[in-house]
Design an enzyme around this catalytic site. Structure first.
Site, short mmCIF file in Angstrom:
data_model
loop_
_atom_site.label_atom_id
_atom_site.label_comp_id
_atom_site.label_asym_id
_atom_site.label_seq_id
_atom_site.Cartn_x
_atom_site.Cartn_y
_atom_site.Cartn_z
N ALA A 65 46.49 -2.69 -47.45
CA ALA A 65 45.76 -2.81 -46.20
C ALA A 65 45.54 -4.29 -45.92
O ALA A 65 45.51 -5.11 -46.85
CB ALA A 65 44.43 -2.08 -46.32
N GLY A 108 47.11 0.09 -50.16
CA GLY A 108 47.45 1.02 -49.08
C GLY A 108 48.96 1.19 -48.93
O GLY A 108 49.42 2.24 -48.45
N GLU A 111 49.83 3.75 -51.39
CA GLU A 111 49.28 5.02 -50.88
C GLU A 111 50.13 5.58 -49.75
O GLU A 111 50.37 6.79 -49.68
CB GLU A 111 47.83 4.80 -50.42
N GLU A 131 43.14 -2.67 -55.72
CA GLU A 131 41.87 -2.73 -55.00
C GLU A 131 40.72 -3.18 -55.88
O GLU A 131 39.81 -3.88 -55.43
CB GLU A 131 41.53 -1.35 -54.40
C1 HXC Z 1 46.53 -9.57 -45.69
C2 HXC Z 1 48.24 -10.40 -46.97
C3 HXC Z 1 48.19 -9.29 -47.82
C4 HXC Z 1 47.22 -8.27 -47.53
C5 HXC Z 1 49.75 -10.60 -48.54
N1 HXC Z 1 49.22 -11.19 -47.44
N2 HXC Z 1 49.13 -9.44 -48.79
N3 HXC Z 1 47.42 -10.54 -45.92
N4 HXC Z 1 46.42 -8.46 -46.47
N5 HXC Z 1 47.12 -7.16 -48.24
C6 HXC Z 1 49.62 -12.46 -46.85
C7 HXC Z 1 49.14 -13.65 -47.66
O1 HXC Z 1 47.79 -13.93 -47.37
C8 HXC Z 1 50.09 -14.70 -47.19
O2 HXC Z 1 49.67 -15.18 -45.93
C9 HXC Z 1 51.39 -13.96 -46.99
O3 HXC Z 1 51.02 -12.58 -46.86
C10 HXC Z 1 52.34 -14.07 -48.18
O4 HXC Z 1 51.64 -13.70 -49.34
P1 HXC Z 1 51.53 -14.64 -50.63
O5 HXC Z 1 50.30 -14.22 -51.36
O6 HXC Z 1 51.66 -16.07 -50.28
O7 HXC Z 1 52.85 -14.19 -51.41
P2 HXC Z 1 53.07 -14.15 -52.99
O8 HXC Z 1 52.52 -15.37 -53.65
O9 HXC Z 1 54.52 -13.84 -53.16
O10 HXC Z 1 52.21 -12.92 -53.53
C11 HXC Z 1 52.53 -11.61 -53.11
C12 HXC Z 1 51.38 -10.65 -53.49
C13 HXC Z 1 50.05 -11.20 -52.91
C14 HXC Z 1 51.27 -10.52 -55.01
C15 HXC Z 1 51.73 -9.28 -52.90
O11 HXC Z 1 50.24 -11.48 -51.52
C16 HXC Z 1 48.90 -10.25 -53.03
O12 HXC Z 1 48.30 -10.10 -54.11
N6 HXC Z 1 48.53 -9.60 -51.93
C17 HXC Z 1 47.39 -8.71 -51.86
C18 HXC Z 1 47.70 -7.41 -52.58
C19 HXC Z 1 46.48 -6.49 -52.55
O13 HXC Z 1 45.42 -6.79 -53.11
N7 HXC Z 1 46.64 -5.34 -51.90
C20 HXC Z 1 45.58 -4.36 -51.79
C21 HXC Z 1 44.80 -4.61 -50.54
S1 HXC Z 1 43.40 -3.57 -50.41
P3 HXC Z 1 49.50 -16.75 -45.63
O14 HXC Z 1 48.91 -16.77 -44.26
O15 HXC Z 1 48.64 -17.31 -46.69
O16 HXC Z 1 50.92 -17.25 -45.69
C22 HXC Z 1 44.01 -2.10 -49.91
C23 HXC Z 1 42.97 -1.05 -49.67
C24 HXC Z 1 43.59 0.25 -49.37
O17 HXC Z 1 45.16 -1.92 -49.72
C25 HXC Z 1 42.56 1.26 -49.05
C26 HXC Z 1 42.69 1.87 -47.73
C27 HXC Z 1 44.01 1.96 -47.12
#
Ligand code: HXC
Length: 257
Positions: A65, A108, A111, A131
């Protein structure tokens, strides 16, 4: 129909939906989920579409998400507005939906893939529920569908630590049905979808309904319901055609597509 966060195409009898927010690794925001729902509605009501494929990019199916969109939310509004209450639209799709996952399928994103009927993965796929590292828990079925798919031990470890699974582990654990070479993933998903779309649609939809019943019903209720659905298919011209084709050693030409 025009879309901003997804690309929607028709490939014969297959509906293809490509998640398309590359700047955020396909982070799922509200706009994308609304568009995904609209695209599914359109494919559901189009008689010429028999199967749907959802995919992302090589780098990410979806990295979760959209954290930046969620960051400022507060409890009363998330509860009042039933935040993500509409995200399970995929699970209400009666036509089959295949997820083709390359790269990250996190939070998400994992999911969403699990809401599809089965997952084809490229060797680069990474599945996880991170999460917990954000101070929350999965909210779109992660604790439930992952547990059904891979069992309590792996699901619990993943939800408590945020550890990812690579494609091989995910296949071994039963989360993905097959691993497909990276460059061929989407085309193989489309070929698989075409094969399904070529079957008799009532049989396909009843098979899907019945397999899904396995997660919702007792064995006795599930097998009884399966048998009733099985009986009902003897009312279709396609059952006659399928069995006649077998006896006559030819390919069936199903009418109900
Ligand atoms: C918003 C995101 C994002 C996310 C990545 N980006 N994931 N933005 N929400 N979930 C953005 C980063 O901020 C970044 O933007 C760009 O995408 C590239 O990501 P990087 O982090 O620079 O890439 P990398 O170093 O290769 O790392 C990849 C990654 C990391 C390991 C996937 O991005 C990451 O950990 N993302 C979050 C994963 C996460 O926690 N997902 C769960 C979310 S909570 P900029 O602008 O900086 O370039 C969830 C709740 C679900 O999903 C419940 C209800 C549906």
């Amino acid at each position: 129909m025009t879309y901003e966060t997804i690309i929607v195409e028709k490939r014969g009898r297959v509906g293809l939906i490509v998640l398309n927010r590359p700047e955020s690794l396909n982070a799922l925001n509200e706009a994308m989920m609304v568009e995904l729902g609209r695209a599914l509605d359109a494919f559901e009501s189009e008689a010429n579409i028999g199967c749907i494929v959802i995919t992302g990019s090589e780098r990410a199916f979806a990295a979760g998400a959209d954290i930046k969109e969620m960051q400022g939310k507060v409890f009363p509004a998330t509860y009042r507005d039933d935040f993500i209450g509409n995200w399970d639209r995929v699970t209400r799709t009666r036509k089959p939906v295949i997820a083709a996952v390359s790269g990250y399928a996190l939070g998400g994103g994992c999911e969403l893939a699990m809401m599809c009927d089965f997952i084809l993965a490229s060797p680069t796929a990474k599945f996880g529920q991170p999460e917990i590292t954000l101070g929350i828990i999965p909210g779109a079925g992660g604790t439930q569908r992952l547990t059904h798919a891979v069992g309590k031990a792996k699901a619990m470890e993943m939800c408590l630590t945020g550890r990812n699974m690579d494609a091989e582990e995910a296949e071994r654990a039963g989360l993905v049905s097959r691993i497909v070479a990276s460059g061929d993933l989407v085309e193989e998903a489309i070929r698989t979808a075409e094969k399904i779309a070529d079957m008799s649609m009532p049989a396909v939809m009843m098979a899907k309904e019945s397999v899904n019943n396995a997660q919702e019903m007792s064995l006795t209720a599930g097998t009884r319901t399966e048998r009733r659905l099985f009986h009902s298919l003897f009312a279709t011209a396609d059952q006659k055609e399928g069995m006649a084709a077998f006896a006559e050693k030819r390919s069936p030409q199903f009418k109900h597509k």
